[in-house]
Design an enzyme around this catalytic site. Sequence first.
Site, PDB file in Angstrom:
ATOM      1  N   ASP A  38       0.776  -1.224   0.083  1.00 44.73           N
ATOM      2  CA  ASP A  38       0.182   0.050   0.200  1.00 44.73           C
ATOM      3  C   ASP A  38       0.918   1.489  -0.012  1.00 44.73           C
ATOM      4  O   ASP A  38       0.445   2.194   0.672  1.00 44.73           O
ATOM      5  CB  ASP A  38      -1.004  -0.135   1.185  1.00 44.73           C
ATOM      6  CG  ASP A  38      -1.926  -1.288   1.232  1.00 44.73           C
ATOM      7  OD1 ASP A  38      -2.331  -1.580   0.130  1.00 44.73           O
ATOM      8  OD2 ASP A  38      -1.960  -1.828   2.199  1.00 44.73           O
ATOM      9  N   LYS A  57       2.155   1.878  -5.075  1.00 44.46           N
ATOM     10  CA  LYS A  57       3.107   1.777  -6.404  1.00 44.46           C
ATOM     11  C   LYS A  57       2.268   1.780  -7.554  1.00 44.46           C
ATOM     12  O   LYS A  57       2.964   2.044  -8.613  1.00 44.46           O
ATOM     13  CB  LYS A  57       3.273   0.038  -6.251  1.00 44.46           C
ATOM     14  CG  LYS A  57       4.403  -0.395  -4.735  1.00 44.46           C
ATOM     15  CD  LYS A  57       4.505  -1.591  -4.838  1.00 44.46           C
ATOM     16  CE  LYS A  57       3.327  -2.507  -4.448  1.00 44.46           C
ATOM     17  NZ  LYS A  57       2.784  -2.211  -3.290  1.00 44.46           N
ATOM     18  N   GLY A  86      -4.256  -4.374  -4.607  1.00 43.34           N
ATOM     19  CA  GLY A  86      -4.986  -3.238  -5.011  1.00 43.34           C
ATOM     20  C   GLY A  86      -4.415  -2.103  -5.254  1.00 43.34           C
ATOM     21  O   GLY A  86      -3.861  -1.349  -4.368  1.00 43.34           O
ATOM     22  N   HIS A  87      -4.146  -1.850  -6.558  1.00 47.55           N
ATOM     23  CA  HIS A  87      -3.281  -0.883  -7.133  1.00 47.55           C
ATOM     24  C   HIS A  87      -4.229   0.175  -7.662  1.00 47.55           C
ATOM     25  O   HIS A  87      -5.119   0.048  -8.699  1.00 47.55           O
ATOM     26  CB  HIS A  87      -2.319  -1.304  -8.264  1.00 47.55           C
ATOM     27  CG  HIS A  87      -1.289  -1.902  -7.570  1.00 47.55           C
ATOM     28  ND1 HIS A  87      -0.372  -2.596  -8.200  1.00 47.55           N
ATOM     29  CD2 HIS A  87      -0.958  -2.248  -6.371  1.00 47.55           C
ATOM     30  CE1 HIS A  87       0.478  -3.375  -7.549  1.00 47.55           C
ATOM     31  NE2 HIS A  87       0.138  -3.256  -6.327  1.00 47.55           N
ATOM     32  N   GLN A 116       2.189  -5.853  -3.077  1.00 44.86           N
ATOM     33  CA  GLN A 116       2.672  -5.906  -1.585  1.00 44.86           C
ATOM     34  C   GLN A 116       4.067  -5.287  -1.402  1.00 44.86           C
ATOM     35  O   GLN A 116       4.255  -4.231  -2.059  1.00 44.86           O
ATOM     36  CB  GLN A 116       2.469  -7.380  -1.121  1.00 44.86           C
ATOM     37  CG  GLN A 116       1.168  -8.100  -1.121  1.00 44.86           C
ATOM     38  CD  GLN A 116       0.842  -8.656  -2.344  1.00 44.86           C
ATOM     39  OE1 GLN A 116       1.513  -9.259  -2.971  1.00 44.86           O
ATOM     40  NE2 GLN A 116      -0.612  -8.353  -2.669  1.00 44.86           N
TER      41      GLN A 116
HETATM   42  P1  IMP Z   1      -2.833 -12.782   1.883  1.00 46.21           P
HETATM   43  O1  IMP Z   1      -1.831 -12.381   0.947  1.00 46.21           O
HETATM   44  O2  IMP Z   1      -4.359 -12.477   1.308  1.00 46.21           O
HETATM   45  O3  IMP Z   1      -2.358 -14.348   2.095  1.00 46.21           O
HETATM   46  O4  IMP Z   1      -2.490 -11.811   3.118  1.00 46.21           O
HETATM   47  C1  IMP Z   1      -1.421 -11.808   3.870  1.00 46.21           C
HETATM   48  C2  IMP Z   1      -0.754 -10.597   4.531  1.00 46.21           C
HETATM   49  O5  IMP Z   1      -0.630  -9.749   3.620  1.00 46.21           O
HETATM   50  C3  IMP Z   1      -2.065  -9.896   5.354  1.00 46.21           C
HETATM   51  O6  IMP Z   1      -1.630  -9.319   6.613  1.00 46.21           O
HETATM   52  C4  IMP Z   1      -2.621  -9.217   4.337  1.00 46.21           C
HETATM   53  O7  IMP Z   1      -3.381  -7.935   4.842  1.00 46.21           O
HETATM   54  C5  IMP Z   1      -1.337  -8.599   3.653  1.00 46.21           C
HETATM   55  N1  IMP Z   1      -1.634  -8.258   2.298  1.00 46.21           N
HETATM   56  C6  IMP Z   1      -1.605  -8.895   0.919  1.00 46.21           C
HETATM   57  N2  IMP Z   1      -1.782  -8.280   0.152  1.00 46.21           N
HETATM   58  C7  IMP Z   1      -1.848  -7.023   0.463  1.00 46.21           C
HETATM   59  C8  IMP Z   1      -1.458  -5.549  -0.303  1.00 46.21           C
HETATM   60  O8  IMP Z   1      -1.674  -5.659  -1.375  1.00 46.21           O
HETATM   61  N3  IMP Z   1      -1.330  -4.479   0.464  1.00 46.21           N
HETATM   62  C9  IMP Z   1      -1.098  -4.575   2.140  1.00 46.21           C
HETATM   63  N4  IMP Z   1      -1.345  -5.966   2.515  1.00 46.21           N
HETATM   64  C10 IMP Z   1      -1.524  -6.932   1.725  1.00 46.21           C
END
Ligand code: IMP
Length: 428
Positions: free
Chosen positions: A15, A18, A42-43, A226
């Site tokens: 977040d 990017k 989510g971009h 991420q």
């Molecule tokens: P997962 O990727 O859904 O398995 O989530 C694992 C961890 O990564 C959790 O803490 C999510 O909140 C975090 N996470 C996954 N994708 C994002 C992102 O795009 N932005 C911020 N945190 C993320």
Amino acid sequence: MKGRAEVIVGAQWGDEGKGRIVDALASRVDVVVRYQGGANAGHTVIVDGEEYIFHLLPSGMLYSGKACVIGNGVVVDPQQLIDELTDLQTRGKDRARLVVSGSAHVVMPYHKVLDGMEERFRGAGKRIGTTRRGIGPCYVDKVNRSGIRMEDLLNEEVLREKITFNLEVKNMILTRVYGEDPLAFGTIFEQAREWGEKLAPYVGDASLTIWKSMESGGRVLLEGAQGTLLDVDHGTYPYVTSSNPTAGGACVGAGVGPSTVDRITGVVKAYCTRVGEGSFPTEEEGDLGDRLRDKGHEFGATTGRPRRCGWLDMVALRYAVRVSGITALALTKLDILTGIESIPVCMEYLAEGAKLQDFSGNLRVLENVKPHYTHLEGWKEDISECRSLEDLPKAARDYISFIEKHTGVPVVLVGVGPGREQTIVNGL
Ligand code: IMP
């Protein structure tokens, strides 16, 4: 090889903004590639006041004449991809040519169910706080060599065989471990077949597409999702995602060699946020944290969850620079700090009297550190109209110089608002 690649990585917990940096750089490149993660990302890109949120599509999709690639390292939720493509088509913005790697793995309905079950089973205190998009279970199947790839969606026989095998195992887990109802083969198979039909025109050889572009002198942008501290190897394990958002992951997830990469840009927010569980040394739980959240609209683009907010963490940023070999920084959301009189920046951690300069992904260490802050002077002036460094108030310029000095990396882009034009370009 005439062409070159560059990588964009998140330098914090995701977040960082990017999407808007990729959008800003996309005009200068020929190919934009997503290399890991899936619809958990989510971009957000805002163009002419219109908002576009990409969960799977590369953020370069809004430019005509570009190729956009979803690399082998991504886990694809086909329905999400179809919905995003349809939305762009409806808005008349599907301008780029899309190639989805045949080797990218497919997030199946059972992955999402299992993601939810596993979180429920972990329970309070152990829950990761995933986005429940099936990301972890899909990567598990990939590494376990039982996953379904995009190319499999195009072959009915293989698809039938793979879904049959997977459902047999998953249904045993669902019914016998979690006490849930089994999933029906027919519905899943039909849905997957339909996905294959709709996405067939896009499935291809992603690595070769990138290579061919570079061979003819093209420039390629590898777009991370991420961030460094969510990396499954280098992040705050187990509170991480299941892929490698760091720069090394870019080469593996896109199918390009490291020698082609000539720039690695780390995107860093002027403060820090985190969604989901896990350590966050500079978290600010008081009113100032709420203020950052409200002013910065810090709510997840994928889940809508409020993001935890805090201050810039130089220990973590120096770590991100190290593990990804970051050569340039893009600083986002500097405007959100406007009006804060004295801005805390964490320079080192304190742990039982000792000073820690180096970030540790070891939770036992990280959970027990306290941030040691330096306070930098704030500014009151509205900076959203600034278009060059000289336009910025001195205190804002000093904030940027401070980051450069303590990372040893130049800040080449500064975001002063959400719009495409609200980006200061400095020496790019
Ligand atoms: P997962 O990727 O859904 O398995 O989530 C694992 C961890 O990564 C959790 O803490 C999510 O909140 C975090 N996470 C996954 N994708 C994002 C992102 O795009 N932005 C911020 N945190 C993320």
